[in-house]
Design an enzyme around this catalytic site. Structure first.
Site, PDB file in Angstrom:
ATOM      1  N   LYS A 167       0.785  -1.111   0.050  1.00 45.95           N
ATOM      2  CA  LYS A 167      -0.126  -0.062  -0.124  1.00 45.95           C
ATOM      3  C   LYS A 167       0.872   1.361   0.065  1.00 45.95           C
ATOM      4  CE  LYS A 167       0.899   1.379   4.448  1.00 45.95           C
ATOM      5  NZ  LYS A 167       1.768   2.525   4.659  1.00 45.95           N
ATOM      6  N   PRO A 212       9.690  -4.487  -0.322  1.00 45.96           N
ATOM      7  CA  PRO A 212      10.627  -4.054   0.737  1.00 45.96           C
ATOM      8  C   PRO A 212      10.398  -3.899   2.082  1.00 45.96           C
ATOM      9  CG  PRO A 212      10.654  -2.300  -1.085  1.00 45.96           C
ATOM     10  CD  PRO A 212       9.540  -3.153  -1.210  1.00 45.96           C
ATOM     11  N   GLY A 264      10.698  -2.095   5.813  1.00 47.08           N
ATOM     12  CA  GLY A 264      11.071  -0.818   6.409  1.00 47.08           C
ATOM     13  C   GLY A 264      10.863   0.314   5.483  1.00 47.08           C
ATOM     14  N   ALA A 265       9.897   0.251   4.416  1.00 47.26           N
ATOM     15  CA  ALA A 265       9.767   1.236   3.401  1.00 47.26           C
ATOM     16  C   ALA A 265       8.518   1.977   3.603  1.00 47.26           C
ATOM     17  CB  ALA A 265       9.807   0.426   2.170  1.00 47.26           C
ATOM     18  N   LEU A 302       5.501   0.456   3.098  1.00 43.97           N
ATOM     19  CA  LEU A 302       4.629  -0.134   2.004  1.00 43.97           C
ATOM     20  C   LEU A 302       3.604  -0.954   2.356  1.00 43.97           C
ATOM     21  CD1 LEU A 302       7.244  -0.241  -0.766  1.00 43.97           C
ATOM     22  CD2 LEU A 302       5.444   1.387  -0.530  1.00 43.97           C
ATOM     23  N   SER A 336       2.380  -6.089   7.560  1.00 43.24           N
ATOM     24  CA  SER A 336       0.985  -5.967   7.898  1.00 43.24           C
ATOM     25  C   SER A 336       0.016  -6.708   6.774  1.00 43.24           C
ATOM     26  CB  SER A 336       0.451  -4.396   7.899  1.00 43.24           C
ATOM     27  OG  SER A 336       1.223  -3.915   8.810  1.00 43.24           O
ATOM     28  N   SER A 337       0.487  -6.592   5.482  1.00 49.83           N
ATOM     29  CA  SER A 337      -0.118  -7.207   4.281  1.00 49.83           C
ATOM     30  C   SER A 337      -0.011  -8.831   4.478  1.00 49.83           C
ATOM     31  CB  SER A 337       0.438  -6.792   3.019  1.00 49.83           C
ATOM     32  OG  SER A 337      -0.724  -7.022   2.015  1.00 49.83           O
ATOM     33  N   ASP A 365      -2.043  -1.053  10.249  1.00 47.80           N
ATOM     34  CA  ASP A 365      -2.457  -1.360   8.972  1.00 47.80           C
ATOM     35  C   ASP A 365      -3.026  -2.560   8.523  1.00 47.80           C
ATOM     36  OD1 ASP A 365      -1.064   1.097   8.705  1.00 47.80           O
ATOM     37  OD2 ASP A 365       0.766   0.134   7.605  1.00 47.80           O
TER      38      ASP A 365
END
Ligand code: C5P
Length: 299
Positions: A14, A105, A107-108, A110, A114-115, A147
């Site tokens: 995300k 990646p 620590g980005a 994104l 969580s996904s 998230d």
């Protein structure tokens, strides 16, 4: 249900098209208001139930090297939480083998971890014959990370508030091209929140007041007008490498060009495929040591 069966799906990444960090609770958590947008980029998640109890994890993929110990992995913690709950509910004890193909990646900002966790919860629930109601699954996910509920709901775009765990699906927008610029050095979420608190103290800024981010937010033009990320004011001064990437994405036409979540990646949205491809190429050439990833928004 029996203790066998397998399941696979993609755990999408995300970005936040808008991210406002509001007041800090006594608990230390922050109230926030955000618009999540899912990306095509995602991890492969495969589950296999097995009669032996316990959670086994295997990780492959381009982003596999960045992960810490298995016990800290959010997907593993999600599986343990689900299996504990299932056992409390009287299901015969079982274990699961999780195979992650990491492309998102770490620590980005994104939402990769969580996904993955949300995918594990959805998958295990299906493999257990929808043992938990959607609300129970959301509560379990919200306890793992702010998230996770967005990814559990599975809509391409959503408004979220509270700690990020209150989620309202929004109509999805036509797909657009995305370039992600991922610096070699990541950004831990707690550190980004700490930088933000220090920044606000230093400049005497109050926490952002809530804004009705959905108003007029139903086109890309409106999204671009309202695009902002409260972490930028604190993270960009601390990380000039990230600022340079954001500037480069904005210069080549990324609208918006914004920090992804709490960083360290930045993303640019493009309506033109050629412009996005050229931008990714220029970033790879101009910034050795970063990764430039081409993807698009999910619709
Ligand atoms: O929920 P998540 O694992 O993403 O949170 C990581 C950390 O970020 C929390 O431990 C907390 O320090 C901070 N956080 C916060 N307010 C939120 C979400 C996260 O302060 N709404």
């Amino acid at each position: 249900m029996t203790g066998t069966g397998s399941w696979r799906d993609t755990a999408h990444a995300k970005v936040n098209l808008s991210l406002r960090i509001l007041a800090r609770e006594v608990s230390g958590y922050h109230q926030l208001e955000t618009v999540f947008q899912a990306l095509e980029l995602g991890d492969g998640v495969e589950l296999e139930l097995r009669p032996e109890p316990g959670v086994a994890l295997s990780v492959t993929g381009v982003a596999a090297g960045e992960l810490g110990p298995d016990g800290d992995n959010l997907a593993v913690r999600a599986a343990r939480a689900f299996l504990d709950r299932a056992a409390e509910g009287g299901s015969p004890p079982s274990g699961v083998r999780i195979a992650l193909e990491k492309r998102v990646p770490h620590g980005a900002g994104l939402g990769g971890g969580s996904s993955d966790a949300a995918a594990v919860l959805r998958g295990l629930n299906e493999l257990h014959g929808d043992l938990l109601e959607p609300e129970e699954l959301l509560a379990l996910g919200g306890a793992l990370g702010a998230d996770v509920p967005f990814f559990l709901i599975g809509t391409p775009r959503a408004l979220a508030w509270g700690r990020g765990d209150r989620v309202l699906p929004l109509p999805s927008l036509p797909p657009r091209e995305v370039v992600l610029a991922v610096p070699g050095q990541g950004m831990a979420t707690p550190l980004a929140y700490r930088l933000l608190a220090e920044h606000r103290e230093r400049v005497g800024a109050a926490a952002a007041p809530p804004a009705l981010v959905t108003v007029g937010n139903d086109s890309w033009e409106a999204v671009i007008r309202k695009a902002e990320n409260d972490f930028e004011g604190a993270v960009l001064p601390a990380r000039p490498d990230i600022r340079r990437l954001k500037d480069a994405l904005a210069r080549t036409g990324g609208r918006p060009a914004l920090l992804a979540g709490s960083g360290a990646a930045v993303f640019g949205v493009f309506s033109d495929e050629g412009a996005a491809d050229r931008t990714a190429g220029e970033l790879r050439e101009g910034f050795p040591g970063i990764r430039a990833i081409r993807t698009r928004t999910l619709a």
